[in-house]
Write a protein that holds these residues in place. Structure first.
Motif, PDB file in Angstrom:
ATOM      1  N   ARG A  13       0.982   3.085  -3.369  1.00 57.71           N
ATOM      2  CA  ARG A  13      -0.302   3.693  -3.737  1.00 57.71           C
ATOM      3  C   ARG A  13      -0.541   4.976  -2.948  1.00 57.71           C
ATOM      4  O   ARG A  13      -0.989   5.986  -3.505  1.00 57.71           O
ATOM      5  CB  ARG A  13      -1.429   2.698  -3.487  1.00 57.71           C
ATOM      6  CG  ARG A  13      -2.804   3.206  -3.890  1.00 57.71           C
ATOM      7  CD  ARG A  13      -3.891   2.189  -3.675  1.00 57.71           C
ATOM      8  NE  ARG A  13      -4.111   1.899  -2.258  1.00 57.71           N
ATOM      9  CZ  ARG A  13      -3.710   0.794  -1.644  1.00 57.71           C
ATOM     10  NH1 ARG A  13      -3.058  -0.142  -2.315  1.00 57.71           N
ATOM     11  NH2 ARG A  13      -3.959   0.606  -0.354  1.00 57.71           N
ATOM     12  N   LEU A  14      -0.238   4.975  -1.669  1.00 55.87           N
ATOM     13  CA  LEU A  14      -0.461   6.161  -0.836  1.00 55.87           C
ATOM     14  C   LEU A  14       0.417   7.333  -1.278  1.00 55.87           C
ATOM     15  O   LEU A  14      -0.041   8.480  -1.337  1.00 55.87           O
ATOM     16  CB  LEU A  14      -0.180   5.827   0.626  1.00 55.87           C
ATOM     17  CG  LEU A  14      -1.166   4.872   1.322  1.00 55.87           C
ATOM     18  CD1 LEU A  14      -0.651   4.487   2.696  1.00 55.87           C
ATOM     19  CD2 LEU A  14      -2.549   5.500   1.416  1.00 55.87           C
ATOM     20  N   LEU A  22      -0.953   8.702  -4.656  1.00 56.69           N
ATOM     21  CA  LEU A  22      -2.212   9.431  -4.471  1.00 56.69           C
ATOM     22  C   LEU A  22      -1.974  10.831  -3.909  1.00 56.69           C
ATOM     23  O   LEU A  22      -2.723  11.764  -4.211  1.00 56.69           O
ATOM     24  CB  LEU A  22      -3.137   8.654  -3.536  1.00 56.69           C
ATOM     25  CG  LEU A  22      -3.814   7.405  -4.103  1.00 56.69           C
ATOM     26  CD1 LEU A  22      -4.600   6.675  -3.023  1.00 56.69           C
ATOM     27  CD2 LEU A  22      -4.734   7.776  -5.266  1.00 56.69           C
ATOM     28  N   GLY A  23      -0.940  11.001  -3.115  1.00 51.99           N
ATOM     29  CA  GLY A  23      -0.659  12.311  -2.552  1.00 51.99           C
ATOM     30  C   GLY A  23       0.151  13.203  -3.468  1.00 51.99           C
ATOM     31  O   GLY A  23      -0.137  14.394  -3.614  1.00 51.99           O
ATOM     32  N   PRO A  78      -1.932   6.005   7.262  1.00 47.77           N
ATOM     33  CA  PRO A  78      -2.076   6.280   5.835  1.00 47.77           C
ATOM     34  C   PRO A  78      -2.414   7.731   5.530  1.00 47.77           C
ATOM     35  O   PRO A  78      -1.931   8.297   4.542  1.00 47.77           O
ATOM     36  CB  PRO A  78      -3.223   5.343   5.411  1.00 47.77           C
ATOM     37  CG  PRO A  78      -3.175   4.228   6.402  1.00 47.77           C
ATOM     38  CD  PRO A  78      -2.763   4.855   7.695  1.00 47.77           C
ATOM     39  N   ARG A  79      -3.243   8.361   6.367  1.00 46.21           N
ATOM     40  CA  ARG A  79      -3.601   9.762   6.136  1.00 46.21           C
ATOM     41  C   ARG A  79      -2.370  10.664   6.252  1.00 46.21           C
ATOM     42  O   ARG A  79      -2.176  11.577   5.452  1.00 46.21           O
ATOM     43  CB  ARG A  79      -4.662  10.196   7.134  1.00 46.21           C
ATOM     44  CG  ARG A  79      -5.111  11.644   6.976  1.00 46.21           C
ATOM     45  CD  ARG A  79      -6.241  11.987   7.916  1.00 46.21           C
ATOM     46  NE  ARG A  79      -7.438  11.208   7.617  1.00 46.21           N
ATOM     47  CZ  ARG A  79      -8.587  11.319   8.279  1.00 46.21           C
ATOM     48  NH1 ARG A  79      -8.672  12.173   9.298  1.00 46.21           N
ATOM     49  NH2 ARG A  79      -9.626  10.586   7.954  1.00 46.21           N
ATOM     50  N   PRO A 129       0.796  -1.233   0.000  1.00 50.11           N
ATOM     51  CA  PRO A 129       0.000   0.000   0.000  1.00 50.11           C
ATOM     52  C   PRO A 129       0.827   1.280   0.000  1.00 50.11           C
ATOM     53  O   PRO A 129       0.306   2.334  -0.347  1.00 50.11           O
ATOM     54  CB  PRO A 129      -0.818  -0.114   1.287  1.00 50.11           C
ATOM     55  CG  PRO A 129       0.026  -0.966   2.191  1.00 50.11           C
ATOM     56  CD  PRO A 129       0.721  -1.948   1.286  1.00 50.11           C
ATOM     57  N   LEU A 130       2.090   1.231   0.414  1.00 51.16           N
ATOM     58  CA  LEU A 130       2.872   2.461   0.526  1.00 51.16           C
ATOM     59  C   LEU A 130       3.023   3.152  -0.824  1.00 51.16           C
ATOM     60  O   LEU A 130       2.903   4.385  -0.911  1.00 51.16           O
ATOM     61  CB  LEU A 130       4.252   2.157   1.125  1.00 51.16           C
ATOM     62  CG  LEU A 130       5.162   3.368   1.344  1.00 51.16           C
ATOM     63  CD1 LEU A 130       4.512   4.376   2.279  1.00 51.16           C
ATOM     64  CD2 LEU A 130       6.527   2.925   1.881  1.00 51.16           C
ATOM     65  N   THR A 166      -0.210  10.237   3.102  1.00 50.51           N
ATOM     66  CA  THR A 166      -0.778  10.900   1.930  1.00 50.51           C
ATOM     67  C   THR A 166      -0.608  12.412   2.016  1.00 50.51           C
ATOM     68  O   THR A 166      -0.269  13.068   1.020  1.00 50.51           O
ATOM     69  CB  THR A 166      -2.272  10.547   1.797  1.00 50.51           C
ATOM     70  OG1 THR A 166      -2.419   9.132   1.728  1.00 50.51           O
ATOM     71  CG2 THR A 166      -2.859  11.165   0.537  1.00 50.51           C
TER      72      THR A 166
END
Length: 264
Positions: A77-78, A81-82, A141-142, A74-75, A145
């Protein structure tokens, strides 16, 4: 662009990326002063030229990480996305607001100099200990991002690779370099594609040197393509302690570079 300039750009991209790719840094932040001082790229064209370097150089290291499975998780993708929306905002700010570089250089120096020193000292301290460290706290995650978006804005304005900021911060929070490096390089590549395209579109509607220097960016990028693959292939052969020390030294080098530019 003449042949000597092209060969110099290729060599610079090759040497820089071999040293920086193992820790997730594209090397664009070190290539920036070379383009301005040695290769004569004017501002603001140096920003999209640096982004073009990232676009061409990125697939070398990413191909190696893809084969080894380093891009899963997931890292990546995060971070993407940011940084993607951030780099578009940064490019628009760079073209229309034209912010001075002094404040940015000061912020980077203030952030990376102590962070790089702390990384080096902490790594050496851990290497000297026999007892295992306690598990580091997870980064939400927030938070990842939001951090990636801020780095994307900086990358869009100044054409630096996001890995030079994301890597030291995330590794400093306890993440392993082997996990951070592929994700940081992937985010740098994707946002550089978006950023270079944004500058190309803005160059159609505005005046001035805001389009990339295509031939020079390609020459530097081809060097980075070869060097990035070699650096990513070298990474599994280096122990975590060596990678953390390398990242800390690079953070100190980047922070010191900007500190010197502020003094001048």
């Amino acid at each position: 662009m003449d042949w000597p300039t092209g060969l110099l750009g290729f060599a610079a991209g090759l040497l820089i990326s071999v040293a920086t790719a193992p820790v997730g840094v594209s090397g664009a932040v070190f290539l920036l002063p070379v383009q301005v001082s040695v290769l004569g790229v004017p501002s603001p064209a140096v920003t999209p030229t640096n982004l073009l370097y990232n676009v061409v150089a990125g697939p070398g290291a990413l191909l190696r990480h893809h084969r080894s499975g380093g891009l899963r998780g997931p890292l990546t993708r995060l971070l993407v996305l940011g940084t993607v929306p951030g780099v578009v905002v940064g490019a628009v700010i760079r073209v229309f607001a034209v912010p001075g570089p002094s404040v940015f250089r000061l912020l980077v120096a203030v952030l990376l100099l102590p962070l790089g020193g702390w990384l080096c000292l902490r790594t050496l301290h851990r290497a000297a200990r026999t007892a295992p460290d306690r598990e580091p706290s997870e980064v939400s995650p927030r938070t990842i991002t939001r951090l990636a978006m801020a780095v994307g804005v900086a990358g869009g304005i100044y054409g630096i690779g996001g890995g030079s900021l994301l890597g030291p911060i995330l590794v400093g929070r306890g993440m392993p370099v082997a996990k951070v490096a592929p994700a940081a390089l992937a985010a740098t590549f994707v946002t550089s594609v978006v950023g270079a395209g944004t500058y190309a579109l803005l160059s159609v509607t505005t005046t001035g040197d805001i389009a990339p220097y295509w031939s020079l960016g390609l020459a530097c990028g081809l060097g980075g393509l070869c060097g990035g693959y070699l650096g990513a292939r070298l990474q599994p052969r280096l122990p975590e302690t060596a990678l953390r020390l390398l990242l800390g030294v690079l953070a100190l080098g980047i922070g010191g570079l900007y500190a010197v530019q502020i003094v001048r």
